[in-house]
Design a protein around this motif. Sequence first.
Motif, PDB file in Angstrom:
ATOM      1  N   VAL A 152       1.055  -1.117  -0.241  1.00 51.70           N
ATOM      2  CA  VAL A 152      -0.231  -0.478  -0.023  1.00 51.70           C
ATOM      3  C   VAL A 152       1.217   1.001   0.443  1.00 51.70           C
ATOM      4  O   VAL A 152       0.571   1.818  -0.708  1.00 51.70           O
ATOM      5  CB  VAL A 152      -1.222   0.419   1.044  1.00 51.70           C
ATOM      6  N   SER A 173      12.703   0.922   6.765  1.00 48.28           N
ATOM      7  CA  SER A 173      14.123   0.984   7.671  1.00 48.28           C
ATOM      8  C   SER A 173      14.721   1.210   6.342  1.00 48.28           C
ATOM      9  O   SER A 173      14.685   1.498   4.762  1.00 48.28           O
ATOM     10  CB  SER A 173      13.610  -0.989   7.252  1.00 48.28           C
ATOM     11  N   LYS A 176      15.968   0.202   2.872  1.00 45.74           N
ATOM     12  CA  LYS A 176      14.771   0.669   2.102  1.00 45.74           C
ATOM     13  C   LYS A 176      14.742   2.236   1.464  1.00 45.74           C
ATOM     14  O   LYS A 176      13.640   2.612   0.725  1.00 45.74           O
ATOM     15  CB  LYS A 176      13.240   0.377   2.261  1.00 45.74           C
ATOM     16  N   TYR A 191      12.183   4.935  10.520  1.00 50.19           N
ATOM     17  CA  TYR A 191      11.745   5.117  11.962  1.00 50.19           C
ATOM     18  C   TYR A 191      12.532   3.879  13.080  1.00 50.19           C
ATOM     19  O   TYR A 191      12.157   4.223  14.458  1.00 50.19           O
ATOM     20  CB  TYR A 191      10.466   4.423  11.549  1.00 50.19           C
ATOM     21  N   PHE A 237      -6.421   2.840   8.767  1.00 50.73           N
ATOM     22  CA  PHE A 237      -6.590   1.845   7.447  1.00 50.73           C
ATOM     23  C   PHE A 237      -5.795   0.255   8.229  1.00 50.73           C
ATOM     24  O   PHE A 237      -5.739  -0.694   7.383  1.00 50.73           O
ATOM     25  CB  PHE A 237      -6.118   1.704   6.449  1.00 50.73           C
ATOM     26  N   MET A 280     -11.209  -1.406   3.113  1.00 46.93           N
ATOM     27  CA  MET A 280     -11.609  -1.644   1.853  1.00 46.93           C
ATOM     28  C   MET A 280     -12.627  -3.297   2.145  1.00 46.93           C
ATOM     29  O   MET A 280     -13.489  -3.248   1.321  1.00 46.93           O
ATOM     30  CB  MET A 280     -10.440  -2.130   0.619  1.00 46.93           C
TER      31      MET A 280
HETATM   32  N1  LIG Z   1      -8.312  -1.517   5.331  1.00 42.56           N
HETATM   33  C1  LIG Z   1      -7.980  -2.183   4.724  1.00 42.56           C
HETATM   34  O1  LIG Z   1      -8.719  -1.594   3.172  1.00 42.56           O
HETATM   35  C2  LIG Z   1      -6.253  -2.225   3.377  1.00 42.56           C
HETATM   36  C3  LIG Z   1      -5.858  -2.613   2.311  1.00 42.56           C
HETATM   37  C4  LIG Z   1      -4.610  -3.015   2.316  1.00 42.56           C
HETATM   38  C5  LIG Z   1      -3.744  -3.018   3.410  1.00 42.56           C
HETATM   39  N2  LIG Z   1      -4.120  -2.724   5.083  1.00 42.56           N
HETATM   40  C6  LIG Z   1      -3.178  -2.358   6.041  1.00 42.56           C
HETATM   41  O2  LIG Z   1      -2.190  -1.624   5.542  1.00 42.56           O
HETATM   42  C7  LIG Z   1      -0.492  -2.346   6.196  1.00 42.56           C
HETATM   43  C8  LIG Z   1       0.047  -2.111   4.699  1.00 42.56           C
HETATM   44  O3  LIG Z   1      -0.175  -3.297   4.146  1.00 42.56           O
HETATM   45  P1  LIG Z   1       1.235  -3.800   2.974  1.00 42.56           P
HETATM   46  O4  LIG Z   1       0.849  -5.209   2.436  1.00 42.56           O
HETATM   47  O5  LIG Z   1       0.580  -2.905   2.010  1.00 42.56           O
HETATM   48  O6  LIG Z   1       2.275  -4.232   4.024  1.00 42.56           O
HETATM   49  P2  LIG Z   1       3.152  -5.137   3.456  1.00 42.56           P
HETATM   50  O7  LIG Z   1       3.502  -4.721   1.518  1.00 42.56           O
HETATM   51  O8  LIG Z   1       3.509  -5.747   3.658  1.00 42.56           O
HETATM   52  O9  LIG Z   1       4.313  -4.251   4.382  1.00 42.56           O
HETATM   53  C9  LIG Z   1       4.475  -3.963   5.384  1.00 42.56           C
HETATM   54  C10 LIG Z   1       6.096  -3.477   5.682  1.00 42.56           C
HETATM   55  O10 LIG Z   1       5.967  -2.387   6.520  1.00 42.56           O
HETATM   56  C11 LIG Z   1       6.685  -2.220   7.734  1.00 42.56           C
HETATM   57  N3  LIG Z   1       6.336  -1.998   8.803  1.00 42.56           N
HETATM   58  C12 LIG Z   1       6.533  -0.746   9.649  1.00 42.56           C
HETATM   59  N4  LIG Z   1       6.199  -1.196  11.203  1.00 42.56           N
HETATM   60  C13 LIG Z   1       5.764  -2.360  10.706  1.00 42.56           C
HETATM   61  C14 LIG Z   1       4.246  -3.118  11.778  1.00 42.56           C
HETATM   62  N5  LIG Z   1       4.607  -2.681  13.426  1.00 42.56           N
HETATM   63  N6  LIG Z   1       4.200  -4.505  11.184  1.00 42.56           N
HETATM   64  C15 LIG Z   1       4.123  -4.985  10.218  1.00 42.56           C
HETATM   65  N7  LIG Z   1       4.965  -3.802   9.205  1.00 42.56           N
HETATM   66  C16 LIG Z   1       5.491  -2.912   9.767  1.00 42.56           C
HETATM   67  C17 LIG Z   1       8.129  -3.246   6.847  1.00 42.56           C
HETATM   68  O11 LIG Z   1       8.767  -2.068   6.546  1.00 42.56           O
HETATM   69  P3  LIG Z   1      10.262  -1.911   7.363  1.00 42.56           P
HETATM   70  O12 LIG Z   1       9.386  -2.358   8.178  1.00 42.56           O
HETATM   71  O13 LIG Z   1      10.975  -2.586   6.858  1.00 42.56           O
HETATM   72  O14 LIG Z   1      10.221  -0.609   6.952  1.00 42.56           O
HETATM   73  C18 LIG Z   1       6.649  -4.064   6.363  1.00 42.56           C
HETATM   74  O15 LIG Z   1       7.543  -4.589   5.542  1.00 42.56           O
HETATM   75  C19 LIG Z   1      -0.937  -3.850   6.521  1.00 42.56           C
HETATM   76  O16 LIG Z   1      -1.768  -2.764   8.302  1.00 42.56           O
HETATM   77  C20 LIG Z   1      -2.643  -4.055   5.762  1.00 42.56           C
HETATM   78  O17 LIG Z   1      -3.481  -4.578   7.406  1.00 42.56           O
HETATM   79  C21 LIG Z   1      -5.472  -1.807   5.322  1.00 42.56           C
END
Ligand SMILES: NC(=O)c1ccc[n+]([C@@H]2O[C@H](COP(=O)([O-])OP(=O)(O)OC[C@H]3O[C@@H](n4cnc5c(N)ncnc54)[C@H](OP(=O)(O)O)[C@@H]3O)[C@@H](O)[C@H]2O)c1
Length: 340
Positions: A152, A173, A176, A191, A237, A280
């Motif tokens: 996202v 991190s 990245k 962070y 979100f 979503m």
């Molecule tokens: N509400 C909705 O409709 C919706 C839709 C899609 C996704 N989401 C949410 O959006 C977030 C991102 O999703 P994504 O699929 O884009 O994730 P992703 O591709 O898995 O990316 C997660 C990245 O966030 C960083 N991070 C920072 N703090 C973190 C923590 N406390 N736990 C885990 N990762 C952390 C990590 O990278 P670094 O730490 O290395 O930087 C990790 O690689 C998730 O929480 C997901 O549930 C919500």
Amino acid sequence: MRAVWISKHGGPEVLEVRETPDPVPGPGELKIRVKAAGLNFAEVTARQGLYPDAPKPPCVVGYEGAGVVEAVGPGVSAGRVGERVFYLTRFGGHADVVCVKEAQAVQMPEAMSFEEGAALPVNYLTAYHMLFEIYRLRPGAHVLVHMAAGGVGTAALQLCRTVPDVTVYGTASAHKHAYLREQGCTHPIDYRSRDYAQEVRRLVGERGVDLVLDALGGGDWKKGYRLLRPTGMLIAFGFANVSVGGRRRLLHLARQFVRVPVFTPLHLMNDNRAIAGVNMGHLWDELELLRRESEALVELYSAGHLRPQVTGRYPFSRAREAFAELEEGRNTGKVLLLPD
Ligand SMILES: NC(=O)c1ccc[n+]([C@@H]2O[C@H](COP(=O)([O-])OP(=O)(O)OC[C@H]3O[C@@H](n4cnc5c(N)ncnc54)[C@H](OP(=O)(O)O)[C@@H]3O)[C@@H](O)[C@H]2O)c1
């Protein structure tokens, strides 16, 4: 058909590939031969038992993918057979065959690969919905994007670039940060080694930011709110902070929930700030809205503004590694599952 099953809640070892009969498309449905399926953070938390919306195991999760229409159900034009589509599916997506409602599948432009198509729906719809439907991103805005190198996050950075003079602060991190800059982040912030709120404050000054996209949750919602300028908005979100080290830790969970701030309308009125929530998965019946947003994304893709970044590809038989990549935060951009 073959699918990646969550046999029970637990670590990556609970994932299994199983074979079952192909589904038959019902009225108004398309049967799709899957070429690539998207993996999302939500599915990692579903496997951990931390995602309340997920079906009970044993189950197949997965919200999206791309493939070719192989057959149609009653009421659907046979002309759609052979069409290349990306689609949303409410679970069951980590399979080599899916059946979805016709309205949930969008024809892909010729130039779009199946991998790009599978990387688009969840990440880009979520980011687009927040930036342009809930908020109205305007030129000159200052935006804080958390988890900026993830799926996202990458989509949000690319979409911010479509509006002139937007300054983006992205947390990720340190290793990245080059990736973040390539995707359009103005100020990457590590962070892990510093307080991101202090760093944003130092960069933006007393003005504050216009928008915070926060899927971390807990105490971060309070920190984000304090960074907002008057008229600013925080969009909650996700609650990634509940997931630690791939295991459910009750004390950790309790701590995160205790840190969730409580805001009253009086607070918001007097601060001239807004808080919005986006899930979503709960907009499932808003087919018209999702279609309009999907079409906008296809247009932006065709105009060269969006380039889904696929950085992890795993056959179903190695799904455990795909989940581990996301769970351990090693991914940048999108991780895909590919039928063996
Ligand atoms: N509400 C909705 O409709 C919706 C839709 C899609 C996704 N989401 C949410 O959006 C977030 C991102 O999703 P994504 O699929 O884009 O994730 P992703 O591709 O898995 O990316 C997660 C990245 O966030 C960083 N991070 C920072 N703090 C973190 C923590 N406390 N736990 C885990 N990762 C952390 C990590 O990278 P670094 O730490 O290395 O930087 C990790 O690689 C998730 O929480 C997901 O549930 C919500």
